[in-house]
Design an enzyme around this catalytic site. Structure first.
Site, PDB file in Angstrom:
ATOM      1  N   THR A   1       0.845  -1.365   0.138  1.00 17.37           N
ATOM      2  CA  THR A   1       0.092  -0.209   0.054  1.00 17.37           C
ATOM      3  C   THR A   1       0.321   1.016   0.201  1.00 17.37           C
ATOM      4  O   THR A   1       1.786   1.348   0.781  1.00 17.37           O
ATOM      5  CB  THR A   1      -0.959  -0.154   1.171  1.00 17.37           C
ATOM      6  OG1 THR A   1      -1.511  -1.181   1.027  1.00 17.37           O
ATOM      7  CG2 THR A   1      -1.843   1.256   1.319  1.00 17.37           C
TER       8      THR A   1
ATOM      9  N   ARG B   1     -12.818  -9.125  -3.790  1.00 20.17           N
ATOM     10  CA  ARG B   1     -12.092  -8.723  -2.859  1.00 20.17           C
ATOM     11  C   ARG B   1     -11.828  -6.899  -2.770  1.00 20.17           C
ATOM     12  O   ARG B   1     -10.517  -6.735  -3.598  1.00 20.17           O
ATOM     13  CB  ARG B   1     -10.799  -9.330  -1.985  1.00 20.17           C
ATOM     14  CG  ARG B   1     -10.634  -8.807  -0.215  1.00 20.17           C
ATOM     15  CD  ARG B   1      -9.333  -8.510  -0.589  1.00 20.17           C
ATOM     16  NE  ARG B   1      -8.196  -8.164   0.994  1.00 20.17           N
ATOM     17  CZ  ARG B   1      -7.901  -7.186   1.379  1.00 20.17           C
ATOM     18  NH1 ARG B   1      -7.254  -6.187   0.594  1.00 20.17           N
ATOM     19  NH2 ARG B   1      -7.832  -6.545   2.872  1.00 20.17           N
ATOM     20  N   VAL B   2     -11.914  -6.611  -1.575  1.00 18.13           N
ATOM     21  CA  VAL B   2     -12.355  -5.415  -1.886  1.00 18.13           C
ATOM     22  C   VAL B   2     -11.540  -4.560  -0.495  1.00 18.13           C
ATOM     23  O   VAL B   2     -12.145  -5.511   0.897  1.00 18.13           O
ATOM     24  CB  VAL B   2     -13.477  -3.962  -1.771  1.00 18.13           C
ATOM     25  CG1 VAL B   2     -13.220  -2.489  -1.099  1.00 18.13           C
ATOM     26  CG2 VAL B   2     -13.810  -4.378  -3.169  1.00 18.13           C
TER      27      VAL B   2
END
Length: 314
Positions: free
Chosen positions: A166, A194-195
């Site tokens: 990230t 998928r979130v």
């Protein structure tokens, strides 16, 4: 108000051979954003461009370099938020877009919505004229190898979750406006669709001129359970410093749901903090023309921004 920017390249485990690339990447991103702020640019532009630069850097789990889902595809999430009016734009499970953060900005500014997902987000990107990239072009050799390794019968999926990735940025501009931006490729071998936390306002990031801004990184499901980004700002509203607020929120996430992660924070007065409960987190900040950066707990290198610009080629 003196402009300040803070960026992160993800909390988790950063392998030794990738440390220097991660350090270089966050330094370049911080300098890029700070250059925009120094020229009188706004916080939104600064965080967007800083994150876009890291999306283009294969050392990070965002954009080009994103990890792969269970089918071996790249699916990405991103969010951007304006502290001036609490406007926000986000995208989730997007494919074939090099810079999801730019698409998130368009969602914020060109629609009445806050979050578009998957095919709807892609159709909107096409309508906005955002360049399309073949999905395989976003796949790095490292991401492909890690995906294959995780498919093996004796693999340990928990080990792969330690390398979380990230990227994110927070900034305050000379007008006193704050903004945040966060972008990710998610978890290795995640289920299709998928979130994680990144695209969820209050979890992956939050910005409010009356308090400050934060961008998070770590185990997405844990971050969502405690609404980590907003939780940090809540503690700042109670009078805590950015560093104390971040520590309290991260400690709560660790003790309550056994989640690890990291946050970058900036207050409405320009104070900043970088805190993480994982082994490492790549980060960098520029304030008063001084660049600071690190990866390991307690590490804080420093040099003048002018000198750093000469060595990074930004």
């Amino acid at each position: 108000m003196k402009p300040v920017i803070v960026v992160h390249g993800g909390a988790g485990r950063i392998f030794k051979e990738r440390e220097e690339g991660s350090r270089s990447g966050v330094r370049r991103a911080a300098l890029k954003g700070y250059g925009i702020l120094k020229r009188g640019g706004n916080a939104l532009d600064a965080v967007e461009e800083a994150v876009a630069l890291m999306e283009d850097d294969p050392h990070f789990n965002a954009g080009w370099g994103s990890v792969l889902n269970e089918k071996g595809e790249v699916e990405m999430d991103a969010i951007i938020m304006d502290g001036k009016n609490l406007a926000s734009g986000a995208v989730s499970a997007v494919k074939c877009i090099a810079n999801p953060i730019k698409l998130a900005r368009l969602v914020m500014e060109k629609t009445d919505h806050m979050l578009l997902t998957d095919q709807g987000a892609f159709a909107f990107a096409r309508a906005m004229g955002l360049p399309e990239v073949p999905g395989e072009k976003l796949i790095t050799e490292r991401s492909l190898n890690r995906w294959k390794e995780n498919l093996e019968a004796d693999s340990n999926p928990q080990e792969f979750k330690k390398d979380l990735g990230t990227v994110g940025a927070v900034a305050i501009d000379s007008a006193g406006n704050v903004a945040c931006a966060t972008s990710t490729g998610g978890l290795t071998n995640k289920l299709v669709g998928r979130v994680g936390d990144t695209a969820c306002i209050g979890s992956g990031g939050y910005a409010d001129n009356t308090v400050g801004a934060t961008s998070t990184t770590g185990h997405g499901e844990s971050i969502m359970k405690v609404v980590l980004a907003r939780l940090v700002l809540y503690h700042m509203e109670q009078g805590k410093s950015p560093e104390a607020a971040a520590d309290i929120a991260l400690d709560y996430m660790r003790t309550r749901v056994e989640g690890l992660g990291g946050v970058i924070v900036i207050s409405c007065s320009g104070d900043w903090a970088v805190r993480f409960s994982t082994k490492q987190m790549a980060w960098a900040t520029v304030k008063d023309d001084v660049l600071q950066y690190g990866i390991h707990a307690g590490e804080r290198e420093e040099q003048s921004a002018e000198e750093a610009l000469g060595t990074t080629g930004s």
